[in-house]
Design a protein around this motif. Structure first.
Motif, mmCIF file in Angstrom:
data_model
loop_
_atom_site.group_PDB
_atom_site.id
_atom_site.type_symbol
_atom_site.label_atom_id
_atom_site.label_comp_id
_atom_site.label_asym_id
_atom_site.label_seq_id
_atom_site.Cartn_x
_atom_site.Cartn_y
_atom_site.Cartn_z
ATOM 1 N N ASP A 830 18.426 -18.765 121.975
ATOM 2 C CA ASP A 830 18.838 -18.371 120.629
ATOM 3 C C ASP A 830 20.175 -17.636 120.714
ATOM 4 N N ARG A 832 21.720 -15.992 118.574
ATOM 5 C CA ARG A 832 21.706 -14.701 117.900
ATOM 6 C C ARG A 832 21.367 -13.582 118.880
ATOM 7 N N PHE A 833 20.496 -13.880 119.844
ATOM 8 C CA PHE A 833 20.099 -12.879 120.828
ATOM 9 C C PHE A 833 21.263 -12.539 121.744
ATOM 10 N N GLN A 852 16.463 -6.729 115.990
ATOM 11 C CA GLN A 852 16.648 -8.173 116.066
ATOM 12 C C GLN A 852 16.137 -8.715 117.392
ATOM 13 N N ALA A 853 16.364 -7.969 118.461
ATOM 14 C CA ALA A 853 15.900 -8.404 119.775
ATOM 15 C C ALA A 853 14.373 -8.497 119.802
ATOM 16 N N SER A 855 12.312 -9.080 117.310
ATOM 17 C CA SER A 855 11.899 -10.262 116.551
ATOM 18 C C SER A 855 12.154 -11.551 117.318
ATOM 19 N N LEU A 856 13.300 -11.642 117.956
ATOM 20 C CA LEU A 856 13.638 -12.871 118.654
ATOM 21 C C LEU A 856 12.803 -13.045 119.919
ATOM 22 N N GLU A 859 9.478 -14.261 118.690
ATOM 23 C CA GLU A 859 9.600 -15.660 118.273
ATOM 24 C C GLU A 859 9.644 -16.573 119.488
ATOM 25 N N SER A 860 10.398 -16.175 120.490
ATOM 26 C CA SER A 860 10.517 -16.986 121.698
ATOM 27 C C SER A 860 9.173 -17.092 122.415
#
Length: 969
Positions: A830, A832-833, A852-853, A855-856, A859-860
């Motif tokens: 991602d 964004r990460f 954000q980290a 959440s990502l 998600e990952s």
């Protein structure tokens, strides 16, 4: 088999006629007998409890061999034409329930009354299926599986209701007015049976939804409950049965002199000159309630005096004698004329009473003409309640308060239920709420603090003297002070309670909501009988000091301390209260100012108490509080929406939608925001308001366009006016201070700590790790926010911000390694990460990058095969919230209704550690944090579940390589 326009009739080879009529897209009406003649109307329709459908709900029928499938928009019923066995499913084909054998109808059975017809039907029960309802059987738990429940009047059962709700998404309402019985997995654990006398089996089968949705469908089937007058939700007081007019006025004066809010004064049936027999008029008792005939009305009468003080008068009536009485709509209904003179004089309600003990209220004998038994007395109060309601409405245009100690399904359309003192009164209230009767109160036990606490948190509250002396002014000073406090709180909450009553009337969702209704997906909540939700936002626990808080943030109403759920806490009730009371973070609570009775002041100005916590919308319902105009749409809803984030808190208050007679043109909202921080700024409709000190904790009005913060109570206060014709909502924005010392928004506690203890940064790091491991983003982000606030409270200098940011990224590295991955691999998935991997200097940007980290990463992980499932998440949540207890694999597996071997394998595969190793790791990490924070060794042992301190020392040394004492600073 034949198909009519609205129904399907199946004739089985053994002579059974079964009629299937879809009466709504989700409901089937089933009737079965051996004559093929179905008398109309059916029992509940004849009593006016169930309405005949306005239009057919049948969509189509499908045949497959010996099976016939009857389909509506949202449900399907399958019947075997040879045996008569049936099954119910949703429109998606998901099975909900089924018969376990063909229904028995018309079989002969011998009993003490001779040979009688009988019916019986059996339903299969799923392994984890839970069943609720059946009325006020308070000596059984709320969950009825494993019990036999008789639908008849008993000494312990005043309101049996043949409605059963299943956690598997179906409900059953028996269509009969005669006594029968439910065997809910008692005789055979995997099946439920219903049996009774009669030559026909009839029931309504409701498909689809959780318990709340099933209640709403039941309400659509039977029609809405009656909305009580708004004053009936205040306090009701019944005088001693020997009271005279002078005694009654003295009782009323005591309330007003002491400043105790109360609305209703009630008299026992001894107020009459003779017993009310429904066949002739009665009058006031000539000695005890003397009224000169030349001036029977006016302010000079005892009724006029009560009105002057704001009281409403209700009169007791004995229910009909049972011998020879047929309780059905064809009975003589003209007897209401005998009540009209009293209503003209000012009586506003009637309290139905039983002349004989409830256990003697039984069915009448067979009628002499051989036509079978007379109608059951079960629905008698329903018929009488309807007559009084309709007669009172025709005479006055207003709603009466009708209350009865006995009832049956349908009584909710006309009357409220009450019962005498009971050891577990709240179970009656909650069980009737699960049975479609939202208005129930048990006589308050005002001689104990716990009894007062429970009595004021019922749908309506009643103190009943009867043959005793139960006036609050006769209590000792401590209980009197407690009673007064609760009474004032009840009256301040009346707008909130009345708004919830509107919801109950329309949807069937009661004011007092059992935990299975409020939290159907929380396995720890659904088993609790001693706590419940009171409306949307208050959690009440009664007769217990063990409280379970579901997921989310909760504020102790008495102390203001905040807790994070899910958690079980050992609660110590403060001296000024009678039991635990929590308010949900995000709550929106409208309140009245202090009043002695409903309507003492116009409802032009209300308080609005707000408890920040995420996003929330609330619908505040109101009407004129007196008439039946609400039934034709004469009511209004004010939409209130709140939003909280790291930057601050906002609320939008819309103009009311709808109208009613007497509705205020403008509404003044005295807004009270409960928080722990003084804000940096407050805006109203985009305009900066100025701070004005000195009035937030007082009752005087503030200067225009100003706000104030009261540090002692932790509240922000401002006053906003919303005009009825306003096109856009009024918007209030509260911006948090940027100063480090005011960043904390709440104090969080765990059950393993003394109430209100601050969470340490180390503990919060463990919560973040658990959230990342289990995929619980809400948990990880909530802990991250608190962790960040703690860190930058010490310093928000650029170099410190970078250091904190790097420290948290180290935790992210460890979390990734547990999953067998690296941060670099996640970043490659991602962009964004990867773009947020440079340490910012600004605190806001740094926090946003970390959030954000989180959440990502989750998600990952969720995209990876073998991600942690819900079962493991629940297990780790239990472990984290109960580190102060002994935690065994078998105990946790039992609570999750799992096989321990399965949980062990799943845990090892998903977490990477065995169950016992994971528990030990978390206990040891917590012990280390406690010791580093200055805790004693014995306290650290206790808080990590070790009863033997010496054993704790050995385990600690083996795990960390040092003795606990060496770890202390």
């Amino acid at each position: 088999m034949s198909i009519a326009a609205t129904s399907v009739i199946v004739h089985t080879p053994d002579g059974l006629y079964i009629r299937i009529e879809p009466v709504a897209p989700h409901t089937f009406h089933i009737r079965a007998n051996r004559t093929g003649t179905f008398r109309e109307p059916a029992p509940l329709a004849r009593l006016g409890i169930v309405a005949t459908p306005a239009s057919p709900a049948l969509r189509e029928t499908e045949e497959a061999g010996d099976d016939l499938r009857v389909v509506t928009e949202t449900a399907a019923l399958r019947i075997n034409r040879l045996s008569g066995e049936m099954s119910l499913s949703g429109i998606d084909g998901k099975p909900l329930t089924r018969f376990t054998r063909p229904p028995l109808v018309g079989g002969q059975t011998s009993g003490p009354d001779g040979v009688r017809d009988r019916f019986e039907v059996q339903f299969a029960l799923a392994k984890e299926e839970r069943l609720y309802g059946l009325g006020d059987h308070y000596e059984t738990p709320l969950m009825k599986r494993g019990y036999r429940v008789d639908i008849r009047l008993l000494g312990r059962v005043h309101a049996p209701v043949p409605l059963l709700l299943s956690s598997e998404g179906w409900a059953l309402l028996m269509d009969t007015d005669r006594e029968h019985a439910f065997d809910v997995g008692c005789s055979e654990p995997d099946r439920m049976s219903v049996c009774g006398s009669g030559d026909e089996l009839a029931f309504y089968w409701i498909a689809g939804g959780n318990l709340a949705e099933l209640l709403e469908k039941y309400t659509l089937l039977t029609g809405p409950s009656a909305l009580l007058p708004i004053w009936a939700y205040g306090l009701t007081f019944n005088c001693n049965q020997q009271a005279t007019a002078r005694d009654m006025i003295e009782d009323a004066l005591k309330f007003r002199r002491e400043g105790i809010p109360c609305d209703m004064i009630g008299l026992e049936p001894t107020w009459m000159d003779r017993s009310f027999d429904y066949d002739a008029p009665v009058d006031w008792h000539p000695d005890r309630f003397y009224i000169p005939q030349w001036m029977p009305e006016g302010a000079h009468t005892f009724m006029g005096v009560l009105r002057t003080m704001g009281f409403k008068l209700t009169l007791g009536l004995y229910l009909r004698d049972q011998e020879g009485t047929a309780a059905h709509p064809d009975a003589d209904l003209q007897w209401y004329d005998y009540l009209k003179p009293f209503v003209t004089q000012g009586v506003q309600g009637f309290n139905l009473c039983t002349r004989r003990p409830v256990q003697e209220q039984v069915s009448t004998a067979d009628s002499p003409d051989g036509a079978g038994p007379d109608r059951s007395i079960l629905p008698q109060s329903t018929v009488l309640g309807r007559v009084i309601q309709e007669g009172f409405a025709a005479q006055t245009g207003r709603r009466p308060l009708i209350c009865t100690p006995v009832g049956y399904t349908g009584i909710q359309k006309y009357a409220a239920i009450w019962s005498g003192g009971r050891p577990k009164s709240h179970l009656s209230v909650l069980s009737l709420g699960l049975s479609g009767i939202p208005h129930m109160a048990a006589d308050m036990n005002l001689h104990t603090a716990a009894g007062i606490h429970c009595g004021f948190f019922q749908p309506w509250s009643k103190v009943n003297s009867w043959a005793y002396w139960r006036h609050p002014l006769l209590l000792d000073s401590g209980l009197l002070r407690l009673f007064k406090m609760y009474a004032k709180l009840r009256y301040r909450l009346l707008p909130y309670i009345y708004s919830a009553a509107h919801v109950a009337v329309r949807t069937g969702l009661p004011i007092a909501r059992a935990m299975p209704l409020a939290y159907p997906d929380d396995p720890q909540a659904v088993v609790l009988d001693n706590q419940y939700m009171f409306g949307d936002d208050f959690l009440v626990a009664v007769f217990t000091e063990q409280v379970y808080l579901p997921a989310g943030e909760w504020i102790d109403y008495w102390s203001g301390k905040a807790y994070s759920g899910p958690a079980e806490i050992a609660y110590r009730t403060p001296e000024q209260a009678g039991g635990p009371l929590f308010v949900r973070a995000g709550a929106i609570v409208p309140m009245w100012p202090d009043m002695q009775y409903a309507g003492q002041q116009p409802a032009v100005r209300l308080e609005l108490h707000l408890y920040p916590g995420g996003s929330r919308e609330y619908a505040f319902n109101e009407d004129d509080g007196a008439t039946f105009g609400y039934r034709s749409g004469e009511w209004a809803t004010t939409r209130i929406a709140c939003q909280e984030d790291r930057r601050g808190f906002s609320v939008e208050i819309a103009a009311p939608a709808g109208s009613y007679t007497g509705m205020p043109e403008n509404r003044t909202w005295d807004i009270v925001i409960h928080c722990n921080d003084k804000p940096a700024a407050v805006k109203v409709d985009g305009e900066d308001w100025r701070e004005s000190a000195g009035w937030a904790g007082s009752r005087k009005d503030p200067p225009p366009s100003s706000w104030s913060y009261h540090r002692k109570t932790g509240t922000i206060r401002l006053i906003v006016q919303v005009d009825a014709g306003r096109l856009s909502p009024a918007r209030i924005e509260v911006n948090r201070s940027g100063k480090a010392e005011t960043r904390h928004t709440s104090v969080r506690s765990q059950p393993s700590r003394p109430s209100g203890t601050m969470r340490t940064a180390g503990e919060l790091e463990k919560d973040i790790e658990v959230g990342l491991e289990t995929g619980n983003a809400a948990k990880a982000l909530s802990a991250l926010e608190d962790w960040w606030n703690i860190r930058i409270a010490r310093s928000d200098a650029a170099e410190d911000v970078r250091e904190h940011w790097l420290a948290m990224n180290g935790l992210f590295v460890r979390a990734a390694e547990r999953k067998g991955r690296t941060l670099h691999e996640i970043a490659e998935e991602d962009p964004r990460f990867g773009s947020s991997r440079q340490p910012p200097d600004n605190a806001e940007e740094a926090y946003a990058s970390l959030a954000q980290a989180v959440s990502l990463i989750i998600e990952s992980n969720n995209r990876q095969p073998g991600k942690t499932n819900e079962i493991v998440r629940q297990a780790t949540d239990i472990i984290r919230s109960e580190l102060d207890r002994e935690l065994s694999l078998h105990a946790v597996a039992d609570r999750l209704h799992l096989n321990s071997s399965y949980l062990s394998r799943r845990f090892k595969r998903e977490i990477g550690l065995s169950f016992s190793d994971y528990v030990l790791e978390k206990k040891m990490e917590l012990a280390k944090e406690l010791l580093l924070a200055g805790s004693t060794v014995s306290a650290a042992a206790e808080h990590t579940g070790f009863k033997d301190t010496s054993y704790f020392i050995r385990v600690f040394r083996k795990y960390w390589g040092v003795r606990p004492g060496e770890m202390k600073p």
